[in-house]
Each structure stands twice: as C-alpha cells, then as structure tokens.
Design an enzyme around this catalytic site. Structure first.
Site, PDB file in Angstrom:
ATOM      1  N   LEU A  34       0.848  -1.178  -0.070  1.00  0.00           N
ATOM      2  CA  LEU A  34       0.087   0.150   0.008  1.00  0.00           C
ATOM      3  C   LEU A  34       0.815   1.292  -0.020  1.00  0.00           C
ATOM      4  CD1 LEU A  34      -2.240  -1.245   2.861  1.00  0.00           C
ATOM      5  CD2 LEU A  34      -3.180  -0.688   0.348  1.00  0.00           C
ATOM      6  N   THR A  35       0.845   1.880  -1.119  1.00  0.00           N
ATOM      7  CA  THR A  35       1.570   3.270  -1.230  1.00  0.00           C
ATOM      8  C   THR A  35       1.056   4.202  -0.137  1.00  0.00           C
ATOM      9  OG1 THR A  35       2.354   2.953  -3.244  1.00  0.00           O
ATOM     10  CG2 THR A  35       2.012   5.112  -2.889  1.00  0.00           C
ATOM     11  N   GLN A  89       8.227  -4.830  -1.174  1.00  0.00           N
ATOM     12  CA  GLN A  89       7.597  -4.815  -2.698  1.00  0.00           C
ATOM     13  C   GLN A  89       8.907  -4.044  -3.398  1.00  0.00           C
ATOM     14  OE1 GLN A  89       4.491  -2.742  -4.499  1.00  0.00           O
ATOM     15  NE2 GLN A  89       3.671  -4.572  -5.361  1.00  0.00           N
ATOM     16  N   HIS A 112       7.302  -6.257  -8.067  1.00  0.00           N
ATOM     17  CA  HIS A 112       5.945  -5.611  -8.535  1.00  0.00           C
ATOM     18  C   HIS A 112       6.140  -5.625 -10.140  1.00  0.00           C
ATOM     19  CE1 HIS A 112       2.762  -3.161  -8.741  1.00  0.00           C
ATOM     20  NE2 HIS A 112       3.112  -2.206  -8.108  1.00  0.00           N
ATOM     21  N   ASN A 166      -0.107  -3.698 -12.156  1.00  0.00           N
ATOM     22  CA  ASN A 166      -0.416  -2.060 -12.258  1.00  0.00           C
ATOM     23  C   ASN A 166       0.149  -1.244 -13.324  1.00  0.00           C
ATOM     24  OD1 ASN A 166      -2.204  -3.097 -10.471  1.00  0.00           O
ATOM     25  ND2 ASN A 166      -1.223  -2.279  -8.698  1.00  0.00           N
ATOM     26  N   TYR A 191       3.233  -0.711 -14.258  1.00  0.00           N
ATOM     27  CA  TYR A 191       4.596  -0.073 -14.158  1.00  0.00           C
ATOM     28  C   TYR A 191       5.539  -0.759 -15.042  1.00  0.00           C
ATOM     29  CZ  TYR A 191       2.368   2.246 -10.201  1.00  0.00           C
ATOM     30  OH  TYR A 191       1.327   3.146  -9.257  1.00  0.00           O
ATOM     31  N   ARG A 208       4.047 -10.239  -8.122  1.00  0.00           N
ATOM     32  CA  ARG A 208       2.872  -9.464  -8.161  1.00  0.00           C
ATOM     33  C   ARG A 208       2.368  -9.257  -9.787  1.00  0.00           C
ATOM     34  NH1 ARG A 208      -0.500  -4.601  -5.398  1.00  0.00           N
ATOM     35  NH2 ARG A 208      -1.921  -6.066  -4.644  1.00  0.00           N
ATOM     36  N   ASN A 213      -3.035   3.031 -14.630  1.00  0.00           N
ATOM     37  CA  ASN A 213      -1.750   3.762 -15.202  1.00  0.00           C
ATOM     38  C   ASN A 213      -1.733   3.547 -16.867  1.00  0.00           C
ATOM     39  OD1 ASN A 213      -0.616   4.704 -12.787  1.00  0.00           O
ATOM     40  ND2 ASN A 213       0.002   2.714 -12.294  1.00  0.00           N
ATOM     41  N   GLY A 216       4.690 -25.424 -11.746  1.00  0.00           N
ATOM     42  CA  GLY A 216       4.658 -24.367 -10.675  1.00  0.00           C
ATOM     43  C   GLY A 216       4.103 -24.562  -9.403  1.00  0.00           C
ATOM     44  N   GLY A 221      -6.044  -5.154   0.906  1.00  0.00           N
ATOM     45  CA  GLY A 221      -5.361  -3.591   0.955  1.00  0.00           C
ATOM     46  C   GLY A 221      -5.890  -2.610   1.976  1.00  0.00           C
TER      47      GLY A 221
HETATM   48  C1  8OZ Z   1      -1.412   3.862  -5.363  1.00  0.00           C
HETATM   49  C2  8OZ Z   1      -0.962   5.199  -5.555  1.00  0.00           C
HETATM   50  C3  8OZ Z   1       0.730   5.197  -6.051  1.00  0.00           C
HETATM   51  C4  8OZ Z   1       0.959   3.863  -6.309  1.00  0.00           C
HETATM   52  C5  8OZ Z   1       0.233   0.443  -7.178  1.00  0.00           C
HETATM   53  C6  8OZ Z   1       2.264   1.200  -6.090  1.00  0.00           C
HETATM   54  O1  8OZ Z   1      -0.818   0.674  -7.708  1.00  0.00           O
HETATM   55  C7  8OZ Z   1       1.122   1.443  -6.549  1.00  0.00           C
HETATM   56  C8  8OZ Z   1       0.607   2.710  -6.231  1.00  0.00           C
HETATM   57  C9  8OZ Z   1      -0.846   2.715  -5.971  1.00  0.00           C
HETATM   58  O2  8OZ Z   1       0.788  -0.794  -7.343  1.00  0.00           O
END
Ligand code: 8OZ
Length: 375
Positions: A24-25, A97, A178, A181, A183, A230, A238, A298, A328
């Site tokens: 959790l950010t 993470q 990570h 999401n 990234y 994850r 995003n 796995g 979360g």
């Molecule tokens: C909320 C705000 C900023 C980053 C994620 C690391 O979604 C985050 C994130 C969540 O995985």
C-alpha cells in the site's frame, strides 16, 4: 472451521495465518527513506500472516511518486532494519515490494530532472503525485518517457537483483517483484505500452522476456523461497492495456513456472476497483491461468487480491482456489485485521483523505479491537 486462520508454510517460513497485508503506497518517506512512523505502522499490523511493504523503489530512476521509500541508500536500509526488527519481535513476517515505475513518473522525481524510462517512448495518459517547492502537493501528468537501450535493460534487471539483496540485508524475509499495475514490468508485458521491435517487443515471448529475466536475477540473488511476484492480468491502472491478456498470461504462467518462487500474487480485475473488470476479447479466466502455472510444474503459493471480504476470502482458501488472500484498504484502517476477521468483529472504515502523504493521522492512529473496547 476455515483454513484462513490456520498456519501456512511459505518458502522457508511459517505464517501464522493466510491473511496478508497487501502492498500500500502511503507517501510518507521523504528522501526515499522510511519515515518516523513506519516502524509503528508495520509493527501494529504484525498479526497478518505476511506483511508486504508499500512499493519500494529499486533505484532513484525507479521512483514515480513523491515520498515513496527506496532500497538504494544506506540510510533507507538502516531505517528498514528498524521496521523488520519490530515486525519480527511482534511475531510477524515481512516482504518488501521491489518497484520500478518505468514511465509512470515525472521529470521532477527523476535523477537530474531526466525523462523517465520505459520500453518505448509512449506516454501514459495518467497522473502522478509530486510535492512542489513550497511543500504543497498535487497531481501532474506523467512525463514523456524515453525508450531504454538494450544495455540499460540489462542494467535495470541487475538493479532488481541489487535491491533484493539490499532487502535481505535490511532484514526482510523476502521480496515481492512488482510486476503489476502498469509499471515497468507491466509496460514491457503489454502491447499498449511496448512498441519495441527488438527481442523485448512484438510477440508475447519477447514482451515477457524482461519479466522472466528479472525473476531469474532476483531468484539468483536471494533464492526462490524469498521471492514473490505480483501480477495484474487485466487492470487498466496507469493506462496499461493488452490486446490478449489470456494468451499473454498463459505464456507468463509457463515461463515463471520454470523458476522457484515463494508465491504468485494475482490482482483480479481493476486494481482497487471492479473485480469483474476485464480486457481482451473474452473475460479473463483466472482458474485457467492458475492451471497453466500448475500444469507447467509451478509450485509457488497462490495469493489473490482485490476487494476481498471475509466471506470471499474464506471461500477462496477453503475451495483451494487460493492459498493466501491479500487485503489492501482494510489493512489501512484495521491494524489487527486478521484478528478482527477471525472473530468476525466489526471493521474500521478507511479514510481516503489520509491514504497518501501526511503524518501520523490515518497512518498509526486507527484503533485495534482492544483499544476500541477500552474506549
Ligand atoms: C496507489 C498510488 C500510488 C502507487 C500500485 C504502487 O498501484 C502502486 C500505487 C498505488 O501498485
């Protein structure tokens, strides 16, 4: 009786229950060093079978939001040692993470004000959070990224491995890569963000190469028993998208099954939102994804996440759909969530206003059951 509150062997450690605190950010770590209240925050939550820290940047370049922590400075490792010590003394276990945001960043957060990096120079239509010179915070559009060179991709893979080693030095029981999401790893994986024409772009096996190399490097650095991963097959977080997530994750399942891992952590649906959200031609089939992983040999524990209630979580573990369930937002508001779920006690409501940034308020002042009863 449910298995949710029974112990579980994860890699080489024994979790006291199958309730996990999701990453959790919280944006309370100025200069990428965990802030003054982080020890208390994680210690309060040590009743979870496993805690996973907020996303923690592997390098300065990997940072995409104001005041998120990192693992690339000696002071940060010292600060994390206090967190891991406190959690262990309280009888808990904690992974961190490890995170590279890729294009989800802003020049003001990058070393020398440089452009963020990504597989391709495709800007995310999304926002990030920065803190201005006068101390005020605000959302800004993410900056246009530049594409990583082949040489830089290799270095970045090694950055994950270095961060994993730093995490072990800081006393963590393991790391969660990570890969979710939208990234950096997600940007390589998904067709919407990856326009490369070399061995890291185009067909699925090329887009998955970066993920597989990161898994290999981290497992080589700290061992599979201390490595989690994850993934979020369909989230649009995003501005990420893929033309055919089922085919992509079928390949990913088989590719990662070849490496020892402690757990695979799957976000179902849109992160923090609709569990039924999907992308691609058909609704995503999570059971098929898990089956593909198991059939390929796995062995990792299967962790699920996103909007789980007590009943959903009990059903997931008792039906063997999952081994572990990560919560979360409920963990933000309920430091003793595992105990509350076990007793089927009422839950505190999370306050959105204090999720990101600020101090102790909304961070370490949510009451546990004992405190609520005493009040
Ligand atoms: C909320 C705000 C900023 C980053 C994620 C690391 O979604 C985050 C994130 C969540 O995985």
């Amino acid at each position: 009786m449910t298995k949710l509150f029974e112990p579980f062997k994860l890699g080489d450690i024994k979790l006291k229950n199958r309730v996990v605190m999701a990453p959790l950010t919280r944006n309370r770590s100025p200069n990428a060093i965990p802030g003054p209240h982080a020890v208390e925050y994680y210690r309060q939550r040590a009743g979870a079978g496993l805690l996973i820290t907020e996303g923690t940047a592997i390098t300065h370049q990997g940072q995409g939001y104001a005041d998120v922590p990192g693992l690339y400075k000696a002071e940060a490792i010292e600060a994390w040692k206090k967190v891991t010590d406190a959690v262990h003394k309280a009888g808990g276990h904690i992974f961190t993470q490890i995170w590279h945001v890729g294009r989800v960043s802003h020049t003001s957060l990058q070393p020398n004000g440089d452009a963020p990096v990504a597989p391709s120079a495709v800007t995310a239509k999304s926002k990030t959070y920065v803190i201005n010179a006068d101390g005020s915070g605000g959302f800004v559009e993410t900056s246009e990224p530049r594409a990583l060179t082949l040489e830089e991709i290799k270095t970045t893979v090694q950055d994950y491995a270095h961060a994993a080693k730093a995490a072990i030095e800081a006393g963590f029981d393991g790391v969660e890569i990570h890969g979710a999401n939208g990234y950096l790893i997600g940007q390589f994986l998904k067709s919407g963000a990856n326009k490369r024409i070399d061995e890291y772009g185009g067909p699925i096996e090329n887009r998955a190469r970066f993920l597989v190399e990161v898994v290999e490097a981290v497992v080589a650095a700290v061992g599979g028993a201390r490595t989690g991963l994850r993934l979020s097959p369909v989230t649009p977080a995003n501005d990420i998208s893929d033309d055919d997530p089922q085919a992509l994750y079928d390949y990913v399942a088989k590719a990662i099954a070849a490496h020892p891992l402690a757990y695979v952590h799957v976000i179902e649906g849109a992160t923090g939102g609709d569990r039924d959200f999907t992308q691609g031609p058909k609704p995503f089939d999570y059971a098929a994804f898990k089956n593909a992983y198991r059939q390929a040999g796995g062995k990792a524990a299967w962790m699920v996440n996103n909007g789980y209630t007590r009943d959903l979580a009990i059903d997931a573990v008792d039906s063997d759909r999952a081994d572990l369930v990560a919560f979360g937002k409920l963990y933000i508001a309920n430091p003793d969530l595992a105990e509350r779920l076990e007793k089927n006690a009422p839950l505190n409501t999370p306050d959105q206003q204090t999720f990101y940034g600020g101090g102790a308020k909304g961070y370490i002042d949510y009451p546990s059951l004992n405190e609520s009863n005493a009040a």
